[in-house]
Design an enzyme around this catalytic site. Structure first.
Site, short mmCIF file in Angstrom:
data_model
loop_
_atom_site.label_atom_id
_atom_site.label_comp_id
_atom_site.label_asym_id
_atom_site.label_seq_id
_atom_site.Cartn_x
_atom_site.Cartn_y
_atom_site.Cartn_z
N TRP A 165 -3.09 -2.69 -1.42
CA TRP A 165 -2.68 -4.07 -1.72
C TRP A 165 -3.47 -4.91 -0.74
O TRP A 165 -3.26 -4.85 0.47
CB TRP A 165 -1.17 -4.21 -1.49
CG TRP A 165 -0.59 -5.50 -1.92
CD1 TRP A 165 -0.20 -5.86 -3.18
CD2 TRP A 165 -0.27 -6.62 -1.08
NE1 TRP A 165 0.32 -7.12 -3.18
CE2 TRP A 165 0.30 -7.61 -1.91
CE3 TRP A 165 -0.40 -6.90 0.28
CZ2 TRP A 165 0.74 -8.85 -1.44
CZ3 TRP A 165 0.03 -8.12 0.76
CH2 TRP A 165 0.59 -9.08 -0.09
N LYS A 204 6.58 -4.42 -3.61
CA LYS A 204 8.01 -4.13 -3.52
C LYS A 204 8.48 -4.11 -2.07
O LYS A 204 9.58 -4.54 -1.75
CB LYS A 204 8.26 -2.76 -4.16
CG LYS A 204 9.69 -2.32 -4.17
CD LYS A 204 10.45 -3.07 -5.22
CE LYS A 204 11.94 -2.84 -5.15
NZ LYS A 204 12.67 -3.89 -5.88
N LYS A 259 13.15 -15.24 -9.57
CA LYS A 259 12.95 -14.20 -10.59
C LYS A 259 11.98 -14.70 -11.66
O LYS A 259 11.07 -13.98 -12.08
CB LYS A 259 14.28 -13.81 -11.27
CG LYS A 259 15.22 -12.99 -10.47
CD LYS A 259 14.88 -11.52 -10.38
CE LYS A 259 14.08 -11.20 -9.17
NZ LYS A 259 14.65 -11.22 -7.86
N ASN A 265 -1.98 2.12 5.88
CA ASN A 265 -1.11 1.00 5.50
C ASN A 265 -0.89 0.15 6.73
O ASN A 265 -0.73 0.69 7.82
CB ASN A 265 0.26 1.51 5.04
CG ASN A 265 0.21 2.20 3.70
OD1 ASN A 265 -0.83 2.25 3.07
ND2 ASN A 265 1.35 2.72 3.27
N GLY A 266 -0.82 -1.16 6.56
CA GLY A 266 -0.58 -2.03 7.70
C GLY A 266 -1.78 -2.92 7.96
O GLY A 266 -2.67 -3.05 7.11
N GLU A 300 17.60 -17.84 -6.43
CA GLU A 300 17.27 -16.48 -6.85
C GLU A 300 16.82 -16.48 -8.32
O GLU A 300 15.87 -15.78 -8.68
CB GLU A 300 18.49 -15.57 -6.63
CG GLU A 300 18.35 -14.14 -7.11
CD GLU A 300 17.18 -13.37 -6.51
OE1 GLU A 300 16.58 -13.83 -5.52
OE2 GLU A 300 16.86 -12.31 -7.06
N HIS A 353 17.37 -37.36 -5.07
CA HIS A 353 16.47 -37.60 -3.94
C HIS A 353 15.06 -37.10 -4.22
O HIS A 353 14.33 -36.77 -3.28
CB HIS A 353 17.04 -36.94 -2.68
CG HIS A 353 18.37 -37.48 -2.30
ND1 HIS A 353 18.57 -38.79 -1.92
CD2 HIS A 353 19.60 -36.91 -2.31
CE1 HIS A 353 19.85 -38.99 -1.67
NE2 HIS A 353 20.51 -37.86 -1.91
N GLU A 377 8.45 -14.88 -10.24
CA GLU A 377 7.89 -13.57 -9.94
C GLU A 377 7.34 -12.87 -11.17
O GLU A 377 6.26 -12.30 -11.14
CB GLU A 377 8.97 -12.64 -9.33
CG GLU A 377 9.26 -12.87 -7.89
CD GLU A 377 10.36 -11.93 -7.38
OE1 GLU A 377 10.16 -11.30 -6.34
OE2 GLU A 377 11.43 -11.86 -8.01
N CYS A 421 0.81 -1.21 0.00
CA CYS A 421 0.00 0.00 0.00
C CYS A 421 0.85 1.27 0.00
O CYS A 421 1.93 1.31 0.58
CB CYS A 421 -0.88 0.04 1.24
SG CYS A 421 -1.91 -1.39 1.45
N ARG A 436 5.43 -0.28 -5.94
CA ARG A 436 5.37 -1.06 -4.71
C ARG A 436 4.34 -2.19 -4.80
O ARG A 436 4.33 -3.09 -3.96
CB ARG A 436 5.02 -0.16 -3.54
CG ARG A 436 6.08 0.90 -3.29
CD ARG A 436 5.58 1.94 -2.34
NE ARG A 436 5.45 1.42 -1.00
CZ ARG A 436 6.41 1.50 -0.08
NH1 ARG A 436 7.54 2.05 -0.38
NH2 ARG A 436 6.23 1.02 1.11
C1 G6P Z 1 9.25 -8.27 -1.36
C2 G6P Z 1 9.93 -7.85 -2.65
C3 G6P Z 1 11.19 -8.65 -2.85
C4 G6P Z 1 12.09 -8.50 -1.63
C5 G6P Z 1 11.37 -8.89 -0.35
C6 G6P Z 1 12.18 -8.52 0.87
O1 G6P Z 1 8.76 -9.57 -1.49
O2 G6P Z 1 9.06 -8.04 -3.75
O3 G6P Z 1 11.87 -8.19 -4.00
O4 G6P Z 1 13.21 -9.33 -1.80
O5 G6P Z 1 10.13 -8.18 -0.26
O6 G6P Z 1 12.30 -7.12 0.91
P1 G6P Z 1 13.45 -6.33 1.58
O7 G6P Z 1 13.12 -4.89 1.33
O8 G6P Z 1 13.44 -6.67 3.05
O9 G6P Z 1 14.74 -6.72 0.94
#
Ligand code: G6P
Length: 610
Positions: free
Chosen positions: A75, A605, A487, A99-100, A483, A506, A490, A2, A27
């Site tokens: 969000w 984000k 990606k 927000n929250g 990672e 396994h 995502e 948010c 975000r």
């Molecule tokens: C969200 C973002 C990710 C990020 C994660 C942790 O899920 O989409 O890209 O890695 O939060 O965020 P931070 O700001 O703690 O690295």
């Protein structure tokens, strides 16, 4: 997640609010809304499901004028994404964005319903509007009504409240969700992220936990959690005004991938000497703390967690210090055993991730020796609440899928490993020098690796119709495989799993067929021969392989196996270098699939709720 923007000015604020929301789009959100009060106390509200552009279109059709307003991108947490659940929420003249998460909202909702309040949404936020409205009847100011409301709330909030009967005032409160006040001349602003306000100001007040503030055109009065009037220092933002522009690139993510050589150069700048790392770069008291460290506890979420996983290999192998890593949401709820002289290190690009912050606070209660935050936002809660801090200098990262924030975290962590090895006398001068040279050469290696983009774009065609994929790596490349898989998931929505290549037999071997592409990360290191055996296990079962291999290693494309040659680099920095082709692969697959690269569905984000 948010986003909040607010303004109190003499001019019409609608455009400022919408521009602010646009700047927070990265975000992640599912609906947007705005409410504006004019000088006569007339309140107008517009809310739309979907993009900020839909809200802007609605505003163009039905312009709102007025000098005081609040706007929000939502969000969804409580209640589906819909117009009726979008913020702002109102209770008669009271308007609220939040927000929250309000954890006790069900009880509060019942209490307010019993008092005769009617709820028109499924959100937790609406209880705030009704509570403020209720207290406003019994108090002499909006500030007092908000303060009374906050006493009843459990959970996390960054909230802004407006009262149409008091049209030149906003009351804001922060607890567990960031809020910043932007200072103008004869006008003031509020946002959940300073980026939203850069077109109108560069002067900011950062609210602290528990703060409540009254914001008018001419004045900002801040009160702490006890209601005592406090001063919060004014800071000048150094974030570039155009930080949110895509420039010549089609997407923020592509721009950010290509910015990595520069971002790493910036992160190294002034922190290396001829023989090693400037230990004080981690804080003035870093040396004394590092000398005593016997154990490291790393904490992070998402992509930052993967950076921590790589660092665990480094801390133990290069600096001889015991290291554990936990996902923040696990650490905060498990009973961990405290080790002597343990340093907690949090990793976060935003510095506002709710679980990471909660884990840090818990660690302090548990009595960890000290805390260090590695973060990309200097003004963030995580940095402010940690004893030591090291800033990555990735610049603003707009794409939801983290790229340059991740590789700068890795560079920062490698510097930390060197500093730790030096302070604890556990790293030879020779190793230190090798790492130093490797770090200095890193931006050049990254720039060269980005030259693979065209080849990877062609390769991406093979993935577009696939439903599943498997990423394999060994040692510190295993987290890089994770990672790479993250990606792809995502932004292209293809199911991707990562496995330590030694685990193949396994379980995952059962999945291998021609429909399951397998991506292998194969730098030239001690584990290469073992990895080659794993590759043969897959080939023998008809799997289709894509191998990112050191071009100096003896790999050739063959039937069902395409080899992409990556520049030869020192082993220590290979995890950073091999990340880039995987970022590019996910980008081009998403591009061909036509998904929303910069704002993938359902993702945010900065995750400021639990
Ligand atoms: C969200 C973002 C990710 C990020 C994660 C942790 O899920 O989409 O890209 O890695 O939060 O965020 P931070 O700001 O703690 O690295």
């Amino acid at each position: 997640m948010c986003g909040i923007v607010g303004a109190v000015a003499q001019r019409d604020v609608a455009e400022i609010l919408i521009e602010g929301l646009r700047r927070l789009e990265y975000r992640g959100y599912d609906s947007a809304g705005v409410a504006i009060v004019n000088g006569e106390g007339q309140l107008h509200r517009l809310r739309e499901l979907g993009k900020v552009q839909a809200l802007a279109d609605a505003l163009a059709a039905q312009p709102l004028s007025g000098g005081t307003g609040i706007a929000h991108t939502r969000w969804a947490t409580h209640g589906e994404p819909s117009q009726r659940n979008a913020h702002p929420h109102v209770s008669d003249d009271i308007v609220v964005v939040h927000n929250g998460i309000i954890e006790n909202y069900e009880r509060l909702r019942s209490e307010m319903q019993a008092k005769g309040y009617h709820f028109s949404s499924d959100t937790d936020t609406e209880v705030i509007a009704h509570l403020v409205h209720y207290h406003r009847q019994h108090t002499d100011s909006l500030l007092s009504a908000v303060q009374a409301t906050l006493k009843a709330l459990r959970g996390a909030y960054g909230t802004v409240v407006m009262d149409a009967r008091d049209p030149e005032l906003l009351v804001v409160a922060r607890s567990g969700s960031p809020l910043v006040i932007g200072l103008g001349v004869g006008e003031n602003f509020i946002a959940s992220d300073q980026l939203a306000l850069l077109p109108v100001t560069r002067r900011f007040l950062y609210l602290e936990e528990g703060d409540v503030a009254e914001v008018t055109r001419r004045e900002v009065r801040v009160f702490d959690a006890q209601g005592v009037s406090v001063e919060r220092s004014e800071l000048q933002s150094d974030v570039m005004h155009d930080a949110g522009d895509k420039g010549e690139y089609r997407h923020h993510m592509l721009k950010e991938i290509h910015q990595q050589p520069k971002a790493i150069t910036d992160t190294l700048e002034g922190r290396l000497t001829d023989s090693g790392v400037v230990v004080e770069a981690f804080g003035n008291s870093a040396r004394g703390i590092f000398e005593k460290v016997e154990h490291i506890q790393l904490i992070a979420c998402g992509t930052s967690y993967h950076a921590g996983m790589v660092a665990r290999y480094w801390f133990e192998a290069l600096a001889g210090v015991a290291c554990d890593i936990d996902i923040a949401s696990e650490f905060r709820y498990r009973k961990s055993v405290m080790r002597p002289n343990s340093l907690i290190i949090t990793l976060s690009q935003s510095g506002e991730t709710a679980d990471t912050l909660a884990a840090l606070r818990l660690a302090k209660e548990l009595g960890f020796m000290s805390s260090l935050a590695i973060c990309n936002v200097a003004s963030s809660s995580l940095v402010r609440e940690s004893e030591l801090a090291f800033m990555t200098r990735a610049g603003a990262e707009i794409g939801v899928a983290s790229t340059k924030a991740f590789t700068t975290q890795l560079a920062a962590l490698l510097m930390l490993v060197m500093a730790m090895g030096r302070c604890r006398n556990t790293m030879s001068a020779e190793t230190e020098l090798e790492l130093l040279q490797a770090l200095r050469a890193l931006p050049g290696h990254l720039a060269e690796t980005l030259g693979l983009a065209d080849q990877i774009e062609m390769l991406a065609e093979d993935f577009v119709e696939k439903q599943h994929s498997l990423f394999l790596g060994r040692g510190e490349q295993y987290p890089i495989a994770m990672e790479g898989a993250l990606k792809l998931k995502e932004i292209s929505y293809i199911h991707a799993e990562a496995y330590a290549a030694g685990e193949l037999k396994h379980g995952p071997l059962a999945l291998i067929d021609a429909e399951m592409p397998i991506i292998v990360i194969a730098p030239d290191n001690d584990l290469l021969e073992k990895l080659k055996s794993n590759i043969e296990e897959v080939r023998a079962r008809g799997g289709i392989l894509y191998v990112f291999a050191d071009r100096a290693a003896d790999f050739n494309s063959a039937a069902n196996m395409q080899v992409l040659p990556v520049p030869h680099v020192p082993a220590a920095i290979a995890p950073i270098v091999y990340t880039l082709p995987l970022q590019l692969l996910s980008y081009y697959v998403a591009l061909i699939k036509g998904t929303d690269v910069d704002q993938p569905r359902n993702l945010a984000k900065s995750v400021t709720v639990e």
